[in-house]
Design an enzyme around this catalytic site. Sequence first.
Site, short mmCIF file in Angstrom:
data_model
loop_
_atom_site.label_atom_id
_atom_site.label_comp_id
_atom_site.label_asym_id
_atom_site.label_seq_id
_atom_site.Cartn_x
_atom_site.Cartn_y
_atom_site.Cartn_z
N GLU A 69 -11.45 -4.13 -5.67
CA GLU A 69 -10.99 -3.55 -6.93
C GLU A 69 -11.97 -2.49 -7.42
OE1 GLU A 69 -8.09 -4.23 -7.75
OE2 GLU A 69 -7.58 -6.35 -7.76
N ASN A 78 -4.28 1.02 -8.42
CA ASN A 78 -5.59 1.37 -8.98
C ASN A 78 -6.57 1.84 -7.89
OD1 ASN A 78 -6.12 -0.98 -7.60
ND2 ASN A 78 -6.81 -2.16 -9.36
N HIS A 104 -7.18 0.30 -5.05
CA HIS A 104 -7.85 -0.73 -4.25
C HIS A 104 -7.44 -0.64 -2.78
CE1 HIS A 104 -4.55 -3.93 -5.21
NE2 HIS A 104 -4.38 -3.52 -3.96
N ASP A 116 -7.56 -9.69 4.31
CA ASP A 116 -7.84 -10.55 3.15
C ASP A 116 -6.95 -11.79 3.10
OD1 ASP A 116 -5.55 -9.02 2.64
OD2 ASP A 116 -6.52 -7.80 1.11
C1 F6R Z 1 -3.06 -6.18 1.69
C2 F6R Z 1 -4.06 -5.47 0.91
C3 F6R Z 1 -3.73 -4.61 -0.27
C4 F6R Z 1 -2.41 -3.84 -0.16
C5 F6R Z 1 -2.15 -3.05 -1.43
C6 F6R Z 1 -0.82 -2.33 -1.40
O1 F6R Z 1 -3.66 -6.91 2.73
O2 F6R Z 1 -5.18 -5.64 1.22
O3 F6R Z 1 -4.79 -3.68 -0.46
O4 F6R Z 1 -2.45 -3.00 0.95
O5 F6R Z 1 -2.18 -3.91 -2.53
O6 F6R Z 1 0.19 -3.29 -1.38
P1 F6R Z 1 1.73 -2.92 -1.12
O7 F6R Z 1 1.80 -2.44 0.28
O8 F6R Z 1 2.47 -4.20 -1.33
O9 F6R Z 1 2.07 -1.87 -2.11
#
Ligand code: F6R
Length: 243
Positions: free
Chosen positions: A145, A138, A140, A69
């Site tokens: 989301e 959450n 994701h 992303d």
């Molecule tokens: C990152 C992504 C997100 C993260 C998620 C967890 O490219 O797509 O889904 O993997 O938000 O983030 P951290 O590792 O910072 O807790």
Amino acid sequence: MAIQIIKANDYEELSALACKKIADIITQNPSAVLGLATGSTPVGLYKKLIESYQKENLSFKEVRTVNLDEYIGLPKNHPNSYHTFMKNIFFSQIDILESNTHIPDGTATDLEEEGLSYERLIQALGGIDLQILGIGHNGHIGFNEPGTSFHEQTHLVELTDSTRKANARFFPSLNDVPKQAITMGIGTILKSKEILLLASGSSKADAVKQLLSGEVSIDFPASALKNHPSVALVADKEALSLM
Ligand code: F6R
């Protein structure tokens, strides 16, 4: 399909286990296609891979990568773009060719076309051999989301307030966190041949519990991974503390 659980004592061990998995894949197939994630969780993994490159001759010369992303509106060279993050934390420290690294373009004028062309790119590369994922509080995955269809391909998303707040730590202030992103869809992620989901720390314990003991539902995006034949969760003790 059941998600395989790989237990690690701590973040260090989690990162080493994930590194070993990737190193094995690259050794078997030097031109493997790796799906990569940003955020805090994979940083230790990238450090270990850099060490393997420096000390064990692990080469990324032929490896191709596709990231999950990117924020909308941030130019590639913006300090908070995922392009910059990946370059600083990983790509600039290994022997990968820049032309073999791919991240959606959050400044594309036609974002629908950018999503379609990212899908065509992944297909042209032969699909993703191993996708690395983190998990949001959450549930994701990527920036998909709660409420996102499990069939979505790469698409534009509105970020939830909770995700913007969680990511504000990387930005000067919450106001600077973009409100939209472009992300591989859950449909895109599920087409990967193998998936490695990483979860570390007590702040992820609720999400890990929901993933492993909850229903498959679009209200908890990571639950889609239960529909995939080859998913392993590498989690440390703290992330597994509610299990
Ligand atoms: C990152 C992504 C997100 C993260 C998620 C967890 O490219 O797509 O889904 O993997 O938000 O983030 P951290 O590792 O910072 O807790």
